[in-house]
Write an enzyme that holds these catalytic residues in place. Structure first.
Site, PDB file in Angstrom:
ATOM      1  N   SER A 144       0.815  -1.146  -0.040  1.00  0.00           N
ATOM      2  CA  SER A 144      -0.016  -0.092   0.037  1.00  0.00           C
ATOM      3  C   SER A 144       0.953   0.988   0.087  1.00  0.00           C
ATOM      4  O   SER A 144       1.886   1.195   0.405  1.00  0.00           O
ATOM      5  CB  SER A 144      -0.851  -0.133   0.966  1.00  0.00           C
ATOM      6  OG  SER A 144      -1.515   1.210   1.359  1.00  0.00           O
ATOM      7  N   TYR A 158      -2.245  -0.421  10.877  1.00  0.00           N
ATOM      8  CA  TYR A 158      -2.269  -0.765   9.444  1.00  0.00           C
ATOM      9  C   TYR A 158      -0.841  -0.339   8.474  1.00  0.00           C
ATOM     10  O   TYR A 158      -0.456  -1.141   7.631  1.00  0.00           O
ATOM     11  CB  TYR A 158      -3.406  -0.339   8.660  1.00  0.00           C
ATOM     12  CG  TYR A 158      -3.622  -0.885   7.311  1.00  0.00           C
ATOM     13  CD1 TYR A 158      -3.952  -2.129   6.590  1.00  0.00           C
ATOM     14  CD2 TYR A 158      -3.431   0.089   6.309  1.00  0.00           C
ATOM     15  CE1 TYR A 158      -3.904  -2.344   5.287  1.00  0.00           C
ATOM     16  CE2 TYR A 158      -3.420  -0.103   4.986  1.00  0.00           C
ATOM     17  CZ  TYR A 158      -3.887  -1.345   4.403  1.00  0.00           C
ATOM     18  OH  TYR A 158      -3.694  -1.424   3.230  1.00  0.00           O
TER      19      TYR A 158
END
Length: 223
Positions: free
Chosen positions: A132, A144
């Site tokens: 990501s 995250y």
């Protein structure tokens, strides 16, 4: 012999979109995820084999690899795509859910690499990993994001480990993507199909060309 494309985290979103494009490109599919119903629907549509697989449970990955090699005799592309999110803020969400996310997003990628490494070396195959943009810049209060930093580093470590074997390694680092479980402020986010096309672009390059990372944002995203 037909090439074989294994996807961990294949039941929906980016994984399912990539499975469809891989099937169109002529790959045999080995699709793994925890959701057996969705996997079965996908293999009914596309062919291939569905294997229930929790990437945090290493024997599941071993079983998926064994099933792939027994059925098709080889594995040419591995897409380590399984991942989950968690609310931002270190006092937000459930600590056990946070632990499960770390296991899925970090250990799950390691376990996928370990379980498939020998098969990839045998075919001089291609390892693709979903990270990501959050693995390139820290997000406030985001565990995250920290897991994706780990994945970004792991992809480079894997590239170095496979160096000289003919195995290629590509890290896909998307920005905002329209995906189940994630909400974004932008209207024009990337789609799962956008990321799937990016994956297929990387694996379609000639064997001497190793695209190590693709960072992809929607044009409306400013950071």
């Amino acid at each position: 012999m037909d090439r074989v494309f294994l996807i961990a985290g294949a039941s929906s979103g980016i994984g399912a979109a990539t499975a469809r494009l891989a099937a169109e490109a002529g790959y045999r599919l080995v699709l793994g995820a925890r959701s057996e119903d969705k996997l079965t629907e996908l293999t009914d549509e596309l062919g291939g084999i569905a294997v229930r697989c929790d990437v945090t449970h290493y024997p599941d990955l071993e079983a998926m690899v064994e099933r792939a090699r027994t059925t098709f005799g080889r594995i040419d592309v591995v897409f380590a795509n399984a991942g989950v999110g968690h609310p931002r803020g270190f006092e937000a969400g459930d600590p056990e859910a946070a632990k499960a996310m770390v296991l899925t997003n970090v250990y799950g990628v390691y376990a996928t690499i370990r379980a498939t490494a020998a098969a990839l070396r045998a075919t001089k195959g291609h390892l693709v990993i979903t990270s990501s943009i959050a693995g390139r810049r820290a997000l406030k209060g985001s565990l995250y994001s920290a897991t994706k930093f780990a994945v970004t580093g792991m992809a480079e470590a894997a590239r170095q480990d496979f160096n000289g074997t003919g195995v290629r390694t590509t890290l896909i680092s998307p920005g905002m993507v329209e995906t189940d479980g994630f909400s974004h402020d932008l209207e024009d986010t990337l789609t799962a199909q956008d990321i799937a096309r990016t994956v297929m672009f990387a694996v379609a390059q000639p064997p001497h060309m190793d695209i190590n990372e693709i960072l992809i944002r929607p044009t409306a995203q400013d950071s």
